[in-house]
Write a protein that holds these residues in place. Sequence first.
Motif, short mmCIF file in Angstrom:
data_model
loop_
_atom_site.label_atom_id
_atom_site.label_comp_id
_atom_site.label_asym_id
_atom_site.label_seq_id
_atom_site.Cartn_x
_atom_site.Cartn_y
_atom_site.Cartn_z
N SER A 138 0.79 -1.31 0.21
CA SER A 138 0.05 -0.11 0.01
C SER A 138 0.75 1.21 0.04
CB SER A 138 -0.86 0.12 1.26
OG SER A 138 -2.05 -0.96 1.26
N LEU A 139 1.92 1.13 0.47
CA LEU A 139 3.07 2.37 0.46
C LEU A 139 3.53 2.45 -0.82
CD1 LEU A 139 4.28 4.45 2.05
CD2 LEU A 139 6.26 2.97 2.77
N ILE A 140 3.11 3.20 -1.58
CA ILE A 140 3.67 3.38 -3.26
C ILE A 140 4.70 4.05 -3.25
CG2 ILE A 140 1.39 2.67 -3.92
CD1 ILE A 140 0.85 5.57 -4.79
N GLY A 141 5.18 5.03 -2.41
CA GLY A 141 6.31 5.81 -2.71
C GLY A 141 6.64 6.78 -1.42
N SER A 142 7.52 7.59 -1.64
CA SER A 142 7.74 8.69 -0.71
C SER A 142 8.66 9.69 -1.20
CB SER A 142 8.36 8.02 0.76
OG SER A 142 9.79 7.21 0.48
N VAL A 143 8.66 10.88 -0.51
CA VAL A 143 9.69 11.89 -0.81
C VAL A 143 10.12 12.37 0.74
CG1 VAL A 143 10.17 14.26 -1.61
CG2 VAL A 143 8.86 12.81 -2.90
N VAL A 144 11.48 12.04 0.86
CA VAL A 144 12.27 12.04 1.98
C VAL A 144 13.46 12.91 1.59
CG1 VAL A 144 13.11 11.12 4.24
CG2 VAL A 144 10.88 10.14 3.20
N PRO A 145 13.74 13.92 2.33
CA PRO A 145 15.18 14.50 2.19
C PRO A 145 16.05 14.10 2.75
CG PRO A 145 13.89 15.93 3.55
CD PRO A 145 12.90 14.84 3.02
N ASP A 146 17.40 14.25 2.57
CA ASP A 146 18.53 13.92 3.26
C ASP A 146 18.63 14.74 4.48
OD1 ASP A 146 20.97 13.03 4.21
OD2 ASP A 146 21.70 12.59 2.26
N ASN A 147 18.10 14.43 5.58
CA ASN A 147 18.04 15.40 6.78
C ASN A 147 19.30 15.41 7.41
OD1 ASN A 147 15.42 16.61 6.79
ND2 ASN A 147 14.77 14.15 6.94
N ARG A 148 20.20 14.27 7.34
CA ARG A 148 21.49 14.25 7.93
C ARG A 148 22.37 15.04 7.36
NH1 ARG A 148 24.75 10.49 11.04
NH2 ARG A 148 23.04 9.08 11.31
N LYS A 149 22.23 15.07 5.88
CA LYS A 149 22.91 16.00 5.20
C LYS A 149 22.75 17.43 5.44
CE LYS A 149 26.46 15.38 2.25
NZ LYS A 149 27.50 14.52 2.71
N ALA A 150 21.46 17.79 5.60
CA ALA A 150 21.05 19.17 5.92
C ALA A 150 21.53 19.76 7.36
CB ALA A 150 19.51 19.13 6.02
N GLY A 151 21.66 18.85 8.28
CA GLY A 151 22.34 19.10 9.19
C GLY A 151 23.94 19.49 9.08
N GLU A 152 24.53 18.43 8.58
CA GLU A 152 26.00 18.57 8.14
C GLU A 152 26.27 20.11 7.51
OE1 GLU A 152 27.43 15.36 6.06
OE2 GLU A 152 26.71 13.96 7.46
N TYR A 153 25.20 20.55 6.29
CA TYR A 153 25.42 21.58 5.62
C TYR A 153 25.24 22.78 6.40
CZ TYR A 153 24.82 24.88 1.71
OH TYR A 153 24.84 25.79 0.91
N LEU A 154 24.23 22.91 7.21
CA LEU A 154 23.82 23.96 8.02
C LEU A 154 25.05 24.31 9.20
CD1 LEU A 154 22.03 26.08 9.20
CD2 LEU A 154 21.07 24.34 10.87
N LEU A 155 25.74 23.25 9.61
CA LEU A 155 26.81 23.92 10.49
C LEU A 155 27.94 24.21 9.78
CD1 LEU A 155 27.64 24.40 13.26
CD2 LEU A 155 28.10 21.95 13.65
N SER A 156 28.32 23.02 8.61
CA SER A 156 29.62 23.66 7.98
C SER A 156 29.60 24.92 7.33
CB SER A 156 29.35 22.60 6.61
OG SER A 156 29.60 21.32 7.20
N GLU A 157 28.08 25.40 6.92
CA GLU A 157 28.00 26.76 6.25
C GLU A 157 28.55 27.96 7.51
OE1 GLU A 157 27.66 28.06 3.13
OE2 GLU A 157 28.63 25.87 2.85
N LEU A 158 27.72 27.69 8.72
CA LEU A 158 28.00 28.45 9.84
C LEU A 158 29.57 28.75 10.22
CD1 LEU A 158 24.99 27.68 12.01
CD2 LEU A 158 25.26 29.73 10.56
N ILE A 159 30.13 27.53 10.18
CA ILE A 159 31.79 27.39 10.48
C ILE A 159 32.59 28.33 9.49
CG2 ILE A 159 33.52 25.81 10.55
CD1 ILE A 159 31.79 23.84 11.97
N SER A 160 31.95 28.04 8.23
CA SER A 160 32.83 28.65 7.10
C SER A 160 32.58 30.23 7.18
CB SER A 160 32.12 28.46 5.66
OG SER A 160 30.83 28.79 5.33
N LEU A 161 31.52 30.80 7.71
CA LEU A 161 31.35 32.22 8.00
C LEU A 161 31.87 32.66 9.29
CD1 LEU A 161 27.63 32.29 7.25
CD2 LEU A 161 29.50 32.93 5.68
#
Length: 198
Positions: A138-161
Motif C-alpha cells: 500500500s505504500l507506493i512511494g515517498s519523498v524524504v530529504p537527506d536530513n542528515r546532510k541538511a544538518g551537516e550542511y547547516l553547521l558547515s556553512e555557519l563554520i565557514s562564515l
Amino acid sequence: MKRYTLWNSIISFLLCSPVAAAQEIKKDFKVVFINPGHAQGDETGRFWSNVSKIMQAAADDLNIELISLFANRNHIQMKSLANKALEHNPDYAIIVNEKGGGIAQLKLFAKHEIPVFALLNGFNNKERESLSESEQKSLIGSVVPDNRKAGEYLLSELISLHDKNSESINLLALRGDFASAAAIERAHGLQQVLSAHK
C-alpha cells in the motif's frame, strides 16, 4: 502556463502508479493529505500551511481534488484524521510519519485498499518490518530529504562564515522535537560536523 513543482511530480507519480492504471486512470481523482501542521501557520512558522498551498496549486493544475486535513501539531489528532479521511473516499492518501504516527494511518488505509504516499518523514526498517506484505504494498512511494546532510550542511556553512582568527565558536542549536525522524537525522548530521571541528 502550468506550474512545475515537486507536487506536480508527486501527483504525476500517483497518476502513473499501478493502482491508477488498474482503475483505468480517471482524469480526475481525489487525494487526501493529512497535514501535521496548521492551516494558517502558527508560532513555529508557516511551513506546513505552505506545503498545503503549493500542493493545492499542483492539484489545480492537474485536475485533482485535494483535501487537506490539519492536525494542528497534535500527533494524537493525526490518528483520528485518518478515520476522517476515509469519509472522503479518497483514491490516494498522502501522510507524514510524524512521531511514528504514520504506521497506524498506513495500516488503516491499507485495510481499505487506499494507496499511501509518505512525505518528509518516511518509515525506518523497524517500522517497515511491522507491516504485513499487503500493507507494504500500500505504500507506493515517498519523498524524504537527506536530513542528515541538511544538518551537516547547516553547521558547515555557519563554520565557514566564522572568523578564522577566533579559537572557538559559541553555538546554540535549537533542535525542535525529539521524536520525528527528520529532526533526529538533522541532529545527527550537526553532531557529526561538531565532532570533526572540536
